[in-house]
Design an enzyme around this catalytic site. Structure first.
Site, PDB file in Angstrom:
ATOM      1  N   ASP A   1       0.881  -1.168   0.000  1.00 48.58           N
ATOM      2  CA  ASP A   1       0.000   0.000   0.000  1.00 48.58           C
ATOM      3  C   ASP A   1       0.914   1.212   0.000  1.00 48.58           C
ATOM      4  OD1 ASP A   1      -1.712   2.103   0.478  1.00 48.58           O
ATOM      5  OD2 ASP A   1      -2.866   1.066   2.036  1.00 48.58           O
ATOM      6  N   VAL A   2       0.973   1.935  -1.119  1.00 49.40           N
ATOM      7  CA  VAL A   2       1.937   3.036  -1.238  1.00 49.40           C
ATOM      8  C   VAL A   2       1.642   4.187  -0.282  1.00 49.40           C
ATOM      9  CG1 VAL A   2       2.538   2.490  -3.628  1.00 49.40           C
ATOM     10  CG2 VAL A   2       0.663   4.098  -3.147  1.00 49.40           C
TER      11      VAL A   2
ATOM     12  N   ASN B   1       6.354   5.915 -10.580  1.00 51.12           N
ATOM     13  CA  ASN B   1       5.250   6.114  -9.638  1.00 51.12           C
ATOM     14  C   ASN B   1       3.941   6.246 -10.405  1.00 51.12           C
ATOM     15  OD1 ASN B   1       6.460   6.244  -6.945  1.00 51.12           O
ATOM     16  ND2 ASN B   1       7.551   8.046  -7.709  1.00 51.12           N
TER      17      ASN B   1
ATOM     18  N   TYR C   1      -8.787  13.563  -7.272  1.00 51.35           N
ATOM     19  CA  TYR C   1      -7.757  13.186  -8.243  1.00 51.35           C
ATOM     20  C   TYR C   1      -7.031  14.422  -8.776  1.00 51.35           C
ATOM     21  CZ  TYR C   1      -5.716  11.061 -12.448  1.00 51.35           C
ATOM     22  OH  TYR C   1      -4.855  10.634 -13.417  1.00 51.35           O
TER      23      TYR C   1
ATOM     24  N   LYS D   1      -3.051  15.335  -8.330  1.00 48.40           N
ATOM     25  CA  LYS D   1      -2.178  15.455  -9.501  1.00 48.40           C
ATOM     26  C   LYS D   1      -1.563  16.851  -9.590  1.00 48.40           C
ATOM     27  CE  LYS D   1      -2.448  11.309 -11.269  1.00 48.40           C
ATOM     28  NZ  LYS D   1      -1.259  10.423 -11.375  1.00 48.40           N
TER      29      LYS D   1
ATOM     30  N   THR E   1      -8.913   2.218 -18.953  1.00 49.04           N
ATOM     31  CA  THR E   1      -8.374   1.353 -17.908  1.00 49.04           C
ATOM     32  C   THR E   1      -9.501   0.857 -17.006  1.00 49.04           C
ATOM     33  OG1 THR E   1      -8.002   3.143 -16.336  1.00 49.04           O
ATOM     34  CG2 THR E   1      -6.232   2.706 -17.947  1.00 49.04           C
TER      35      THR E   1
END
Length: 336
Positions: A64-65, A90, A156, A160, A193
């Protein structure tokens, strides 16, 4: 364009599905040993088998990053089992499709920890191994939405945007130190995706990428190119990415109004979905007994497998030579 570097060992976070999965495949085809980091065991093992089938070494690690200690432990294991890390990519993220006021504080924090702090953690671990050797490359997978926020994706977009600021700051520090470690960003367009099947969504209809949609392989080509040539600050993949970033610099207010009018409709299909369907914000959906989601999502019939803009971006010298040759040919023809 700088000299192409040799890559023996690469790390890819978010390697079990989507863009990470497609990137792992391309690296394996080039003979690179790949450490695969993700939470989902089923997807990790399937991706590792693809690496081995290509004739390369694979090291799948459930991580789990958002947890720095897990990422640090993974870095030590990779160096011990695969060898010195040449490239760290990453790519892991999580998010939520919903108006901001419908995202709970804990959910927003979790999406930020995975998407933003996950990259910070990966970068810190990569540097801890690369800096003493004074070599290596870190590739941050960004998005056109790192420069242009859109409705229903506040978590998100915020993460970002943060990645850009963090990476620019880090790059300046590495330059100040005259470090041989390079850091670059790859900003991506809308992609086909599996995220639209597993991210938390409170939309009444099935979430979709904003057209035009590209296949994950298009993104993977850009990421692998950046891994081999990290001297460039950024790579922009897809014409829509270029237009979004440049458009936001010139007409941000107009884009605000346009997205307020179209952004809700363009991010949903006509298919109604259960708002309480399972999602992967807290736990992977491809855990034991789960499903291998692979690289591609459900929008293949509407997706592009190639991007002329991305090809030209990766082959700028070839493009420049072609344009120069064409110009010289026109001049020669005019002088007849």
């Amino acid at each position: 364009m700088g000299r192409r570097r040799d890559i023996q060992v690469a790390v890819v976070t978010g390697a079990s599905a989507g863009v990470g999965r497609a990137t792992v495949r391309l690296l394996a085809e080039r003979g690179v040993a790949v450490a695969l980091l993700a939470r989902g065991r089923v997807g990790l093992e399937a991706a590792a088998e693809e690496v081995r089938a290509a004739g390369s070494r694979a090291l799948p690690i459930e991580v789990d990053v958002a947890d720095y200690d897990q990422v640090a432990a993974a870095g030590r294991r990779i160096e011990a089992e695969l060898g010195p890390i040449d490239v760290w990519i990453n790519d892991a993220f999580s998010s939520a499709f919903a108006p901001f006021q419908e995202i709970q504080p804990a959910e927003f924090r979790r999406a930020t920890e995975v998407t933003y702090l996950g990259i910070v953690h990966g970068t810190r671990v990569a540097l801890s191994h690369m800096t003493p050797r004074n070599r290596g490359a870190i590739v941050q997978v960004g998005s056109a939405l790192a420069y242009r926020g859109i409705p229903l994706q506040s978590a998100y977009c915020g993460a970002k945007h943060a990645i850009v600021g963090f990476t620019e700051s880090l790059r300046c520090e590495l330059m100040h130190e005259r470090s041989g470690v390079r850091v670059t960003m790859v900003h991506l367009p809308a992609l086909n995706t599996p995220q639209f099947d597993w991210l938390l969504s409170r939309l009444p209809r099935h979430a979709q990428p904003v057209p035009p949609i590209y296949e994950p392989i298009v993104a993977a080509r850009g990421i692998v190119s950046a891994a081999y040539r990290p001297q460039r600050r950024e790579y922009w993949v897809g014409t829509s990415t270029v237009l979004t970033i440049l458009g936001n610099r010139v007409i941000p207010g107009l884009l605000d109004r346009y997205l307020a009018r179209t952004g809700y409709q363009s991010q949903q299909t006509g298919q109604r979905v259960d708002k309480d369907r399972p999602n992967n914000l807290w736990h992977p959906l491809d855990g034991p007994g789960g499903h291998d989601y692979g690289a591609r999502g459900i929008f293949s019939g509407r997706s592009h497998g190639h991007s002329p803009q991305a090809w030209l971006s990766r082959h700028r010298l070839v493009a420049a030579a072609g344009l120069t040759g064409a110009a010289l040919g026109v001049l020669a023809w005019q002088r007849r």
